[in-house]
Design a protein around this motif. Structure first.
Motif, short mmCIF file in Angstrom:
data_model
loop_
_atom_site.label_atom_id
_atom_site.label_comp_id
_atom_site.label_asym_id
_atom_site.label_seq_id
_atom_site.Cartn_x
_atom_site.Cartn_y
_atom_site.Cartn_z
N ASN A 68 -16.59 -21.66 -6.50
CA ASN A 68 -15.39 -20.88 -6.25
C ASN A 68 -15.83 -19.69 -5.39
O ASN A 68 -16.33 -18.69 -5.91
CB ASN A 68 -14.78 -20.42 -7.58
CG ASN A 68 -13.52 -19.62 -7.40
OD1 ASN A 68 -13.24 -19.08 -6.32
ND2 ASN A 68 -12.74 -19.54 -8.46
N ARG A 70 -14.26 -17.41 -3.76
CA ARG A 70 -13.60 -16.12 -4.01
C ARG A 70 -14.27 -15.41 -5.18
O ARG A 70 -14.53 -14.20 -5.13
CB ARG A 70 -12.12 -16.34 -4.28
CG ARG A 70 -11.39 -15.04 -4.49
CD ARG A 70 -9.92 -15.24 -4.62
NE ARG A 70 -9.31 -13.95 -4.91
CZ ARG A 70 -8.08 -13.76 -5.19
NH1 ARG A 70 -7.25 -14.79 -5.19
NH2 ARG A 70 -7.62 -12.57 -5.44
N TRP A 74 -16.40 -11.72 -5.40
CA TRP A 74 -16.19 -10.65 -6.38
C TRP A 74 -17.46 -10.36 -7.16
O TRP A 74 -17.78 -9.20 -7.44
CB TRP A 74 -15.05 -11.00 -7.33
CG TRP A 74 -13.71 -10.77 -6.73
CD1 TRP A 74 -12.80 -11.73 -6.35
CD2 TRP A 74 -13.12 -9.51 -6.40
NE1 TRP A 74 -11.69 -11.14 -5.82
CE2 TRP A 74 -11.85 -9.78 -5.83
CE3 TRP A 74 -13.53 -8.20 -6.52
CZ2 TRP A 74 -11.00 -8.77 -5.40
CZ3 TRP A 74 -12.68 -7.18 -6.09
CH2 TRP A 74 -11.44 -7.48 -5.54
#
Length: 129
Positions: A68, A70, A74
């Motif tokens: 993932n 994204r 983060w």
């Protein structure tokens, strides 16, 4: 070559492979408690090993499409600056026994918080059915 350390590393690798648990949560305490490695050396050795292994594992997962991106962004946004801040904080403790003691206590607190989080997560999962 230190044969007991190699054997210990092998068992940690087997446990990591079976459970998916991070090796640092097992290897660093083993180096501290079993092999009497100074805390700063144990943590930095684990970081160097991770710097070699994690990109390889990340590449394999990226090829399989199980990343993932994204979430990776983060995680990097939080962990990379904090890692540099950790070095500055460790240097603020000075040299010698003071910094070794601070790293040992910080590592202990971090591991206890991780265990507490896993226990709470398991308890909530059991409670949810």
């Amino acid at each position: 070559m230190d044969l007991p350390l190699v054997v210990g590393s092998f068992f940690v690798a087997v446990i990591v492979g079976l459970t998916g648990m991070g090796g640092g949560a097992l290897m660093t305490p083993m180096m501290l408690l079993v092999f009497n490695v100074p805390p700063l050396a144990a943590v930095s050795s684990d970081l160097v090993a991770s710097a070699v292994m994690k990109p390889v594992g990340g590449y394999v997962h990226l090829r399989r499409g199980t990343v993932n991106l994204r979430m990776v962004g983060w995680l990097c946004a939080g962990s990379v600056p904090t890692a540099f801040c950790g070095v500055f904080v460790a240097r603020a403790f000075g040299d010698g026994a003071d910094v070794q003691r601070a790293v040992k206590y910080a590592l202990g607190v971090a591991l206890l918080l991780a265990v507490a989080g896993l226990v709470v997560k398991s308890w909530l999962a059991l409670r949810a059915g």
